[in-house]
Write an enzyme that holds these catalytic residues in place. Structure first.
Site, mmCIF file in Angstrom:
data_model
loop_
_atom_site.group_PDB
_atom_site.id
_atom_site.type_symbol
_atom_site.label_atom_id
_atom_site.label_comp_id
_atom_site.label_asym_id
_atom_site.label_seq_id
_atom_site.Cartn_x
_atom_site.Cartn_y
_atom_site.Cartn_z
ATOM 1 N N SER A 178 -2.373 -0.103 2.374
ATOM 2 C CA SER A 178 -3.786 0.121 2.680
ATOM 3 C C SER A 178 -4.742 -0.922 2.133
ATOM 4 O O SER A 178 -5.919 -0.907 2.468
ATOM 5 C CB SER A 178 -4.208 1.503 2.178
ATOM 6 N N LYS A 191 -14.709 2.498 -2.135
ATOM 7 C CA LYS A 191 -13.993 3.173 -1.049
ATOM 8 C C LYS A 191 -14.155 4.688 -1.154
ATOM 9 O O LYS A 191 -14.108 5.248 -2.256
ATOM 10 C CB LYS A 191 -12.516 2.784 -1.125
ATOM 11 N N SER A 245 -5.855 1.988 4.972
ATOM 12 C CA SER A 245 -6.993 2.878 4.913
ATOM 13 C C SER A 245 -8.244 2.230 4.314
ATOM 14 O O SER A 245 -9.312 2.849 4.300
ATOM 15 C CB SER A 245 -6.628 4.123 4.090
#
Length: 469
Positions: A177, A78, A153
């Site tokens: 997230s 990520k 996210s």
């Protein structure tokens, strides 16, 4: 090899000699070439490097030495996580693209598990919105419907796994997230307990954690064993489980009190399909021998939620290493300014209130119920574009769409509790709908076992987005 195989199945195939790490990496890189333009999940690539790592992994298979379980399995990282030699823009225009000098602790643990680092996935700027959209890399789309968001996210991570661009992906969770993207894309999203996964700094007043998004509960359990390796320099650590998660997740759990919470803690409207999915989850667990106990959302402190979202997270934006913060999204600029205007004395008093409220809230676990089942999202998966636009219009965090995404998630971060989203339902448009199970302090084992029993009943790993199958 099926690109929608679980990471554990890929690992077993590599170890059995049915497929080589090089063939696995080539398969996923070819799928990224073919499909990534549609979803925009992978925003930085290191094809040559991951191929070299795959060749080394293949050579190691014949060495006769002991190898970690996930040896040779690729995993994208990520774009909020630092890897030595890779950029970490944190989804922002005002951050540097220079290579990072060292790994975050979770990256060392990912490598120790045997994973090969394969590219980076999109994230909203600073991980600050519930959708994966930013001015640097653009919009990430949901493989189940390209007009919908994969949430955030960790939406780049979830879109990559759901589209079959990777068997597993790194993720992080500070207010849902991991769980929100898992719910939006039909995956398993485990948020570990506070300090279960070591980090150099536990951000957002110790509310953030690293993890992964996966197809199966097995992947979540086996990965957690590696991610939770002890950090001797850490301030504190989560108590070790009685047995490794990867060994115990299949065991049958003794009858439990399943709290069922269908009303949102922050008072927003809950879409009927989200509530129905949570209720179905509870009834499936009831059929397995557990007892369902209705729970009101009143015990979740709205004051603690307000402090976390408006003060703690806004102040933490000042820890993002911006070169030029004026290039940030308008709502990021506004929330940084909100933090600048808050005296440190008021911040300290607010955090004290939040922590005291947390003690009161956590007491309900084991006293009134053993685990808590709820929807993961209070709304169906939103269209792309709308949530970021609303955040940039309202600026102060009062977006009603944001509130419906966060409704059932942020309190678990504040309390440090383990939570998992599982893809139990489907809405009228064919998009996945998740249900969440929140466990008592440091008890990932129980929620993994419950999730595994649901997976055996529902076989969600066999469901894939038709356009990417």
């Amino acid at each position: 090899m099926d690109p929608f195989s679980s990471a554990s199945d890929v690992a077993r195939s590599i170890r059995a000699g049915a497929v080589s790490p090089v063939e696995v990496v080539d398969l996923y890189l070819a799928r990224i070439d073919k499909h990534n333009d549609a979803v925009n999940a992978i925003v930085w690539r290191n094809d040559d490097e991951v191929r070299r790592a795959a060749r080394a992994a293949e050579a190691a298979l014949g060495s006769g030495g002991s190898l970690p379980f996930f040896h040779g399995v690729p995993m994208p990282i990520k774009d909020l996580v630092s890897v030595a030699g890779q950029p970490n823009t944190r989804g922002g225009l005002g951050t540097s693209t220079e290579p990072q000098p060292e790994n975050d602790l979770v990256v060392d643990r990912i490598l120790n598990a045997g994973f090969l680092l394969m590219g980076r996935t999109n994230s909203p700027e600073g991980g600050m919105t519930q959708v994966t959209e930013n001015s640097r890399y653009g919009i990430t789309r949901n493989p189940w419907n390209l007009e919908r968001t994969p949430a955030g996210s960790s939406g780049g991570a979830s879109a990559a796994v759901a589209a079959g661009l990777a068997p597993i992906a790194s993720a992080s969770d500070g207010g849902g997230s991991i769980r929100m993207p898992a719910a939006a894309t039909g995956l398993v999203g485990l948020k570990p307990s506070r300090a279960r996964v070591p980090a150099k700094v536990l951000g957002w007043e110790h509310g953030t954690t690293q993890g992964v998004v996966t197809r199966t509960v097995e992947d979540a359990a086996r990965t957690l064993d590696y991610l939770s390796a002890e950090d001797p320099l850490g301030w504190y650590r989560a108590p070790a489980p009685e047995r490794p998660f990867g060994e115990s997740y299949t065991q049958v759990t003794a009858p439990l009190r399943i709290g069922l919470m269908l009303d949102a803690p922050n008072g927003v409207e809950v879409d009927p399909v989200c509530a129905e999915t949570a209720e179905r989850t509870a009834r499936l667990l009831e059929a397995a021998g557990h007892r369902v106990v209705p729970v009101s959302a009143d015990f979740i402190s709205t004051e603690a939620l307000r402090i976390y979202s408006r003060q703690v997270i806004a102040a933490s934006l000042h820890t993002v290493p911006y070169d030029d913060p004026t290039q940030s999204e308008p709502f990021i600029i506004a929330r940084r300014k909100m933090a600048e205007e808050l005296p440190s004395s008021e911040y300290a008093k607010a955090v004290l209130r939040m922590h005291l409220e947390c003690r009161r809230m956590v007491a309900h676990w084991r006293r009134d119920f053993d685990v808590l089942v709820s929807p993961t999202l209070a709304c169906q998966v939103p269209p792309v574009g709308v949530i970021l636009a609303e955040a940039n219009e309202l600026l102060d965090g009062s977006s009603p769409r944001e509130a419906r995404m966060l409704a059932f998630n942020a309190y678990a971060n504040i309390l440090g509790l383990p939570a998992i989203s599982v893809p139990v339902g489907t809405d009228a448009d064919g998009l996945p709908v998740g249900a969440q199970i929140v466990g008592s302090p440091y008890d990932e084992t129980t929620i993994l076992r419950l999730a595994q029993s649901l997976e055996q009943e529902l076989d969600w790993a066999s469901r894939t987005p038709p356009a990417f199958s």
